[in-house]
Write a protein that holds these residues in place. Structure first.
Motif, mmCIF file in Angstrom:
data_model
loop_
_atom_site.group_PDB
_atom_site.id
_atom_site.type_symbol
_atom_site.label_atom_id
_atom_site.label_comp_id
_atom_site.label_asym_id
_atom_site.label_seq_id
_atom_site.Cartn_x
_atom_site.Cartn_y
_atom_site.Cartn_z
ATOM 1 N N VAL A 278 -2.836 5.227 -3.219
ATOM 2 C CA VAL A 278 -3.934 6.097 -2.803
ATOM 3 C C VAL A 278 -3.441 7.537 -2.767
ATOM 4 O O VAL A 278 -2.380 7.824 -2.205
ATOM 5 C CB VAL A 278 -4.461 5.704 -1.408
ATOM 6 N N ASP A 279 -4.201 8.456 -3.379
ATOM 7 C CA ASP A 279 -3.854 9.879 -3.334
ATOM 8 C C ASP A 279 -5.125 10.713 -3.394
ATOM 9 O O ASP A 279 -6.095 10.342 -4.092
ATOM 10 C CB ASP A 279 -2.927 10.260 -4.492
ATOM 11 N N ALA A 280 -5.125 11.835 -2.674
ATOM 12 C CA ALA A 280 -6.308 12.698 -2.616
ATOM 13 C C ALA A 280 -6.392 13.654 -3.799
ATOM 14 O O ALA A 280 -7.443 14.278 -4.001
ATOM 15 C CB ALA A 280 -6.300 13.492 -1.310
ATOM 16 N N GLU A 281 -5.323 13.786 -4.574
ATOM 17 C CA GLU A 281 -5.283 14.738 -5.680
ATOM 18 C C GLU A 281 -5.549 14.015 -6.991
ATOM 19 O O GLU A 281 -4.764 13.170 -7.421
ATOM 20 C CB GLU A 281 -3.922 15.439 -5.701
ATOM 21 N N ILE A 282 -6.663 14.340 -7.652
ATOM 22 C CA ILE A 282 -7.059 13.648 -8.872
ATOM 23 C C ILE A 282 -6.031 13.836 -9.980
ATOM 24 O O ILE A 282 -5.767 12.927 -10.774
ATOM 25 C CB ILE A 282 -8.454 14.107 -9.354
ATOM 26 N N HIS A 283 -5.381 15.013 -10.038
ATOM 27 C CA HIS A 283 -4.372 15.238 -11.076
ATOM 28 C C HIS A 283 -3.153 14.339 -10.855
ATOM 29 O O HIS A 283 -2.521 13.892 -11.817
ATOM 30 C CB HIS A 283 -3.957 16.706 -11.099
ATOM 31 N N ALA A 284 -2.831 14.089 -9.596
ATOM 32 C CA ALA A 284 -1.735 13.163 -9.294
ATOM 33 C C ALA A 284 -2.097 11.753 -9.751
ATOM 34 O O ALA A 284 -1.265 11.040 -10.329
ATOM 35 C CB ALA A 284 -1.427 13.175 -7.800
ATOM 36 N N ILE A 285 -3.333 11.344 -9.493
ATOM 37 C CA ILE A 285 -3.794 10.017 -9.922
ATOM 38 C C ILE A 285 -3.730 9.892 -11.442
ATOM 39 O O ILE A 285 -3.253 8.884 -11.981
ATOM 40 C CB ILE A 285 -5.222 9.751 -9.411
ATOM 41 N N LEU B 30 0.858 -1.182 0.000
ATOM 42 C CA LEU B 30 0.000 0.000 0.000
ATOM 43 C C LEU B 30 0.893 1.230 0.000
ATOM 44 O O LEU B 30 1.727 1.409 0.886
ATOM 45 C CB LEU B 30 -0.904 0.007 1.236
ATOM 46 N N ASN B 31 0.723 2.095 -1.005
ATOM 47 C CA ASN B 31 1.496 3.325 -1.153
ATOM 48 C C ASN B 31 0.561 4.500 -0.888
ATOM 49 O O ASN B 31 -0.317 4.803 -1.694
ATOM 50 C CB ASN B 31 2.097 3.394 -2.558
ATOM 51 N N VAL B 32 0.730 5.144 0.271
ATOM 52 C CA VAL B 32 -0.194 6.191 0.731
ATOM 53 C C VAL B 32 0.342 7.564 0.338
ATOM 54 O O VAL B 32 1.496 7.892 0.595
ATOM 55 C CB VAL B 32 -0.378 6.095 2.256
ATOM 56 N N ALA B 33 -0.534 8.386 -0.273
ATOM 57 C CA ALA B 33 -0.131 9.678 -0.839
ATOM 58 C C ALA B 33 0.945 9.429 -1.889
ATOM 59 O O ALA B 33 2.065 9.942 -1.820
ATOM 60 C CB ALA B 33 0.336 10.653 0.239
ATOM 61 N N SER B 34 0.581 8.643 -2.884
ATOM 62 C CA SER B 34 1.538 8.095 -3.852
ATOM 63 C C SER B 34 2.043 9.106 -4.861
ATOM 64 O O SER B 34 3.027 8.840 -5.560
ATOM 65 C CB SER B 34 0.907 6.906 -4.584
ATOM 66 N N GLY B 35 1.383 10.268 -4.998
ATOM 67 C CA GLY B 35 1.870 11.306 -5.905
ATOM 68 C C GLY B 35 2.003 10.819 -7.332
ATOM 69 O O GLY B 35 1.125 10.115 -7.849
ATOM 70 N N PRO B 36 3.109 11.142 -8.006
ATOM 71 C CA PRO B 36 3.262 10.753 -9.409
ATOM 72 C C PRO B 36 3.561 9.274 -9.594
ATOM 73 O O PRO B 36 3.536 8.778 -10.722
ATOM 74 C CB PRO B 36 4.438 11.607 -9.887
ATOM 75 N N ALA B 37 3.885 8.557 -8.513
ATOM 76 C CA ALA B 37 4.180 7.110 -8.550
ATOM 77 C C ALA B 37 5.350 6.768 -9.460
ATOM 78 O O ALA B 37 5.458 5.645 -9.947
ATOM 79 C CB ALA B 37 2.938 6.317 -8.956
ATOM 80 N N ARG B 38 6.238 7.715 -9.651
ATOM 81 C CA ARG B 38 7.431 7.423 -10.446
ATOM 82 C C ARG B 38 8.303 6.385 -9.751
ATOM 83 O O ARG B 38 8.960 5.561 -10.405
ATOM 84 C CB ARG B 38 8.230 8.699 -10.713
ATOM 85 N N ASP B 39 8.303 6.398 -8.423
ATOM 86 C CA ASP B 39 9.076 5.402 -7.683
ATOM 87 C C ASP B 39 8.563 3.994 -7.956
ATOM 88 O O ASP B 39 9.339 3.050 -8.114
ATOM 89 C CB ASP B 39 9.060 5.711 -6.180
#
Length: 315
Positions: free
Chosen positions: A182-189, A155-164
């Protein structure tokens, strides 16, 4: 850019004190000369530290320094990493676009702005952000190596761009590891989905506020790199409890938090309005105990810069 003599100076009020005047003079000289070079970095850092000391001593109001930072940045540094952080496009300085830019060492095309971006990326804090990606990859290596006969669920919480996540899956196609991000920012998703599209069978995305929603399943590894240092102690404990609850026995929760040792703090806070909850190792241990972790299950490590701490809790 017109010669310095022809530029309208950013006003510094008569009742402002020497550290702000000193900072203004240093920044203006660098703007006029086309931006800082590595031999200038130590001098700029010392100047900002003096300014930070004045703010902490309440000699100068932080609001006045931020007003100055907005003015000089908007006039002369638009398009730089500093301007992007200060602009808070998505409501806070360390948004997914900033993190992506730090990971990929993005710089402006214009030479005089590029120098400011190189200075930004040279700071201890951006280096620590890049180091935490490597830290996550090492965690994935060690946890997946322990599970040679079963998949690893992460589980990756506040995953942002998920480049990692993308980089690790690219480098380890044979490892049976599955990610819920999981991320709260739709643009990040949306950005992360594009980056990880080739691996859609291994990476699932949830557009949710983690304080209200977590996937109803168990994980061997729960990771959160850049969320907890935006949280108050009370919210930190609340979310940590929730993450521990979805971690399987024998699994591990790992959360990142900037330490009180952060040489970039004055630059971040005064020129970027990037404010975090800096914490010590003992503070993180105490919060883990409040969340119900057993004392012998808690460990605090750090990346090579010593700026980013990592709280580990074994379940």
């Amino acid at each position: 850019m017109p010669p310095l003599a022809q530029q309208e100076r950013t006003p510094v009020r008569k009742n402002d004190f020497a550290p702000l005047i000193e900072c203004d003079a240093v920044l203006r000289d660098l703007i006029a000369s086309g931006g800082p070079v590595p031999s200038d970095y130590a001098h700029v850092n010392r100047t900002l530290r003096h300014l930070g000391d004045a703010v902490r001593a309440k000699v100068i109001a932080r609001e006045d320094v931020l007003a100055y930072a907005h003015d000089v940045t908007n006039r002369y540094l638009a398009g730089t990493m500093q301007a992007r952080a200060l602009g808070k496009k998505y409501g806070y300085s360390g948004d997914f676009e900033i993190i992506e830019a730090i990971y990929t060492l993005q710089t402006a095309q214009e030479p005089h702005l590029r120098r400011w971006d190189l200075y930004f990326h040279s700071q201890a804090a951006p280096n620590a952000v890049r180091n935490r990606k490597a830290y996550f990859h090492q965690l994935l290596h060690s946890h997946s190596a322990e599970r040679t006969k079963a998949p690893l669920s992460v589980l990756n919480v506040a995953s942002g761009p998920a480049r990692d996540v993308r980089e690790w899956v690219l480098d380890n196609p044979e490892r049976e590891v599955f990610f819920d991000c999981v991320d709260a920012e739709i643009h990040a998703i949306e950005r992360a989905k594009k980056l990880c599209e080739p691996f859609s069978k291994r990476v699932e995305f949830y557009h949710r506020n983690v304080l209200r929603f977590l996937p109803a399943k168990g994980y061997e590894l729960v990771w959160s790199a850049g969320l907890f240092d935006y949280l108050t102690d009370r919210t930190f404990v609340f979310l940590l409890k929730a993450l521990m609850a979805v971690t399987k026995r024998g699994g591990e929760v790992v959360v990142g938090n900037f330490s009180t040792y952060n040489p970039s703090r004055d630059y971040m806070e005064l020129l970027g309005d990037w404010v975090l909850q800096h914490r010590t190792q003992d503070h993180l241990r105490d919060l883990a105990l409040q969340a119900g972790a057993l004392a012998d299950s808690i460990e605090v490590n750090w990346e090579p810069e010593g700026v980013n701490l990592f709280l580990h809790i074994r379940r």
